[in-house]
Design a protein around this motif. Structure first.
Motif, short mmCIF file in Angstrom:
data_model
loop_
_atom_site.label_atom_id
_atom_site.label_comp_id
_atom_site.label_asym_id
_atom_site.label_seq_id
_atom_site.Cartn_x
_atom_site.Cartn_y
_atom_site.Cartn_z
N ASP A 148 -6.24 3.60 -4.16
CA ASP A 148 -6.36 2.43 -4.90
C ASP A 148 -4.87 1.89 -5.16
O ASP A 148 -3.81 2.53 -4.79
CB ASP A 148 -7.19 2.17 -6.30
N ASP A 155 -11.99 7.69 -3.38
CA ASP A 155 -13.07 8.40 -2.66
C ASP A 155 -12.56 9.30 -1.38
O ASP A 155 -11.37 8.99 -1.03
CB ASP A 155 -13.98 7.51 -1.89
N GLU A 168 -17.10 -1.84 3.27
CA GLU A 168 -17.25 -1.45 2.01
C GLU A 168 -16.27 -0.66 1.13
O GLU A 168 -15.98 -1.36 0.14
CB GLU A 168 -18.58 -0.61 2.15
N TYR A 169 -15.73 0.40 2.04
CA TYR A 169 -14.60 0.97 1.28
C TYR A 169 -13.50 0.04 1.37
O TYR A 169 -12.64 0.47 0.15
CB TYR A 169 -14.11 2.28 2.29
N ASP A 171 -13.21 -3.13 0.87
CA ASP A 171 -13.60 -4.06 -0.25
C ASP A 171 -13.42 -3.07 -1.76
O ASP A 171 -12.70 -3.83 -2.61
CB ASP A 171 -15.17 -4.40 -0.24
N ASN A 172 -13.72 -2.01 -1.66
CA ASN A 172 -13.57 -1.09 -3.16
C ASN A 172 -12.04 -0.97 -3.54
O ASN A 172 -11.81 -0.81 -4.20
CB ASN A 172 -14.25 0.22 -2.73
#
Length: 175
Positions: A148, A155, A168-169, A171-172
Protein backbone atom coordinates in the motif's frame (compact mmCIF):
# COMPACT_ATOMS: atom_id res chain seq x y z
CA UNK A 1 54.99 -42.63 20.21
CA UNK A 2 54.26 -39.30 21.90
CA UNK A 3 54.34 -37.50 18.53
CA UNK A 4 51.80 -39.90 17.06
CA UNK A 5 49.39 -39.37 19.97
CA UNK A 6 49.74 -35.60 19.75
CA UNK A 7 49.20 -35.68 15.96
CA UNK A 8 46.11 -37.89 16.42
CA UNK A 9 44.76 -35.50 19.07
CA UNK A 10 45.28 -32.44 16.83
CA UNK A 11 43.64 -34.18 13.85
CA UNK A 12 40.70 -35.23 16.01
CA UNK A 13 40.21 -31.67 17.27
CA UNK A 14 40.40 -30.23 13.73
CA UNK A 15 37.94 -32.80 12.39
CA UNK A 16 35.58 -32.16 15.31
CA UNK A 17 35.62 -28.41 14.63
CA UNK A 18 35.09 -29.03 10.91
CA UNK A 19 32.14 -31.39 11.48
CA UNK A 20 30.62 -28.97 14.00
CA UNK A 21 30.83 -26.10 11.49
CA UNK A 22 29.29 -28.20 8.70
CA UNK A 23 26.56 -29.42 11.06
CA UNK A 24 25.69 -25.91 12.19
CA UNK A 25 25.60 -24.66 8.58
CA UNK A 26 23.25 -27.48 7.58
CA UNK A 27 21.01 -26.78 10.57
CA UNK A 28 20.89 -23.04 9.88
CA UNK A 29 20.16 -23.62 6.19
CA UNK A 30 17.39 -26.18 6.54
CA UNK A 31 15.88 -26.03 10.01
CA UNK A 32 16.37 -22.57 11.45
CA UNK A 33 13.34 -20.31 11.41
CA UNK A 34 13.51 -18.00 8.40
CA UNK A 35 12.15 -14.50 8.64
CA UNK A 36 9.18 -14.26 6.32
CA UNK A 37 7.45 -11.23 4.95
CA UNK A 38 4.11 -10.84 6.65
CA UNK A 39 0.90 -9.10 5.63
CA UNK A 40 0.55 -5.91 7.67
CA UNK A 41 4.28 -5.33 8.06
CA UNK A 42 6.59 -2.94 6.24
CA UNK A 43 7.88 -4.33 2.93
CA UNK A 44 11.67 -4.88 2.90
CA UNK A 45 13.35 -2.08 0.97
CA UNK A 46 15.57 -2.80 -2.03
CA UNK A 47 17.23 -1.10 -4.97
CA UNK A 48 17.29 -2.71 -8.41
CA UNK A 49 18.17 -1.39 -11.83
CA UNK A 50 15.67 -1.72 -14.66
CA UNK A 51 16.44 -2.69 -18.27
CA UNK A 52 16.92 1.01 -19.14
CA UNK A 53 19.59 1.45 -16.45
CA UNK A 54 17.35 3.41 -14.05
CA UNK A 55 17.52 2.54 -10.34
CA UNK A 56 14.31 1.78 -8.49
CA UNK A 57 14.24 1.93 -4.70
CA UNK A 58 11.04 0.53 -3.21
CA UNK A 59 10.86 3.19 -0.48
CA UNK A 60 10.82 5.90 -3.18
CA UNK A 61 7.35 4.63 -4.11
CA UNK A 62 5.79 5.45 -0.73
CA UNK A 63 2.59 7.36 -1.37
CA UNK A 64 1.75 4.97 -4.22
CA UNK A 65 0.45 1.44 -4.31
CA UNK A 66 3.00 -1.08 -5.59
CA UNK A 67 2.16 -4.31 -7.42
CA UNK A 68 5.48 -6.16 -6.91
CA UNK A 69 5.63 -9.18 -9.22
CA UNK A 70 8.36 -11.86 -9.19
CA UNK A 71 8.54 -13.81 -12.45
CA UNK A 72 10.64 -15.75 -14.98
CA UNK A 73 10.70 -15.87 -18.79
CA UNK A 74 10.34 -19.68 -18.71
CA UNK A 75 7.26 -19.53 -16.47
CA UNK A 76 4.02 -20.12 -18.43
CA UNK A 77 1.68 -18.47 -15.85
CA UNK A 78 4.08 -15.47 -15.78
CA UNK A 79 3.90 -15.12 -19.56
CA UNK A 80 0.12 -15.38 -19.42
CA UNK A 81 -0.28 -12.61 -16.84
CA UNK A 82 2.22 -10.13 -18.36
CA UNK A 83 -0.11 -8.74 -21.08
CA UNK A 84 -2.86 -8.43 -18.46
CA UNK A 85 -0.51 -6.63 -16.09
CA UNK A 86 0.45 -4.26 -18.91
CA UNK A 87 -3.21 -3.58 -19.65
CA UNK A 88 -4.01 -2.85 -16.01
CA UNK A 89 -0.85 -0.75 -15.66
CA UNK A 90 -2.20 1.51 -18.41
CA UNK A 91 -5.45 1.84 -16.44
CA UNK A 92 -3.85 2.49 -13.02
CA UNK A 93 -0.51 4.27 -13.57
CA UNK A 94 -2.19 7.69 -13.40
CA UNK A 95 -4.12 6.65 -10.29
CA UNK A 96 -1.03 6.15 -8.09
CA UNK A 97 -0.38 2.45 -8.68
CA UNK A 98 2.97 1.17 -9.95
CA UNK A 99 4.05 -2.23 -11.18
CA UNK A 100 7.58 -3.39 -10.43
CA UNK A 101 8.41 -6.66 -12.22
CA UNK A 102 11.38 -8.47 -10.69
CA UNK A 103 12.87 -11.21 -12.84
CA UNK A 104 14.35 -14.29 -11.16
CA UNK A 105 18.05 -13.84 -12.05
CA UNK A 106 18.00 -14.54 -15.81
CA UNK A 107 20.18 -13.02 -18.51
CA UNK A 108 19.56 -9.46 -19.61
CA UNK A 109 19.19 -10.64 -23.21
CA UNK A 110 16.39 -13.10 -22.34
CA UNK A 111 14.56 -10.60 -20.13
CA UNK A 112 14.90 -7.83 -22.74
CA UNK A 113 13.48 -10.06 -25.48
CA UNK A 114 10.59 -11.13 -23.27
CA UNK A 115 9.84 -7.55 -22.22
CA UNK A 116 9.88 -6.27 -25.81
CA UNK A 117 7.75 -9.14 -27.10
CA UNK A 118 5.01 -8.18 -24.63
CA UNK A 119 5.47 -4.41 -25.03
CA UNK A 120 6.00 -3.90 -21.29
CA UNK A 121 6.25 -0.25 -20.25
CA UNK A 122 6.43 -0.72 -16.47
CA UNK A 123 9.85 -1.15 -14.81
CA UNK A 124 11.33 -4.61 -15.43
CA UNK A 125 14.32 -5.50 -13.25
CA UNK A 126 16.62 -8.48 -12.88
CA UNK A 127 17.35 -9.73 -9.37
CA UNK A 128 21.02 -10.70 -9.94
CA UNK A 129 21.92 -13.23 -7.29
CA UNK A 130 18.35 -13.45 -5.96
CA UNK A 131 18.85 -11.12 -2.98
CA UNK A 132 15.42 -9.50 -3.28
CA UNK A 133 13.73 -12.88 -3.75
CA UNK A 134 15.48 -14.08 -0.59
CA UNK A 135 14.41 -10.98 1.35
CA UNK A 136 10.80 -11.64 0.33
CA UNK A 137 11.08 -15.42 0.80
CA UNK A 138 9.82 -16.04 -2.74
CA UNK A 139 8.99 -19.65 -3.56
CA UNK A 140 7.08 -20.49 -6.72
CA UNK A 141 6.79 -18.08 -9.63
CA UNK A 142 4.90 -15.96 -10.27
CA UNK A 143 4.46 -14.43 -6.85
CA UNK A 144 2.87 -11.03 -6.34
CA UNK A 145 3.30 -8.85 -3.27
CA UNK A 146 0.80 -6.01 -2.89
CA UNK A 147 2.14 -2.97 -1.06
CA UNK A 148 0.00 0.00 0.00
CA UNK A 149 0.90 3.69 -0.08
CA UNK A 150 2.43 3.45 3.43
CA UNK A 151 4.85 0.75 2.28
CA UNK A 152 3.03 -2.05 4.12
CA UNK A 153 2.28 -5.47 2.66
CA UNK A 154 -1.43 -5.85 1.99
CA UNK A 155 -1.47 -9.30 0.39
CA UNK A 156 0.79 -12.03 -1.02
CA UNK A 157 -0.35 -14.22 -3.89
CA UNK A 158 1.55 -17.21 -5.30
CA UNK A 159 0.52 -18.26 -8.80
CA UNK A 160 -0.84 -16.68 -11.95
CA UNK A 161 -3.47 -13.94 -11.83
CA UNK A 162 -6.24 -13.22 -14.31
CA UNK A 163 -7.27 -9.73 -15.40
CA UNK A 164 -10.17 -9.46 -12.95
CA UNK A 165 -7.97 -10.37 -9.97
CA UNK A 166 -5.18 -7.96 -11.04
CA UNK A 167 -7.74 -5.15 -11.42
CA UNK A 168 -9.17 -5.98 -7.99
CA UNK A 169 -5.71 -5.99 -6.39
CA UNK A 170 -4.76 -2.70 -8.01
CA UNK A 171 -8.01 -1.14 -6.80
CA UNK A 172 -7.15 -2.36 -3.27
CA UNK A 173 -3.71 -0.69 -3.24
CA UNK A 174 -4.74 2.50 -5.01
CA UNK A 175 -4.05 5.44 -2.67
Amino acid sequence: MKKKKRRLLVRTIILSILFSAVGYTMYAQFFAEKEKVVVGEKAPDFVLEDLNGEKHKLSDYEGKGVFLNFWGTWCKPCAKEMPVMQNQYEQFKDKGVEILAVNADETELAVNRFSKSYGLTFPVMIDDGGEVQTAYDIGPLPTTILIDSKGEIVDIFEGGLDEQKIKEYMDNIKP
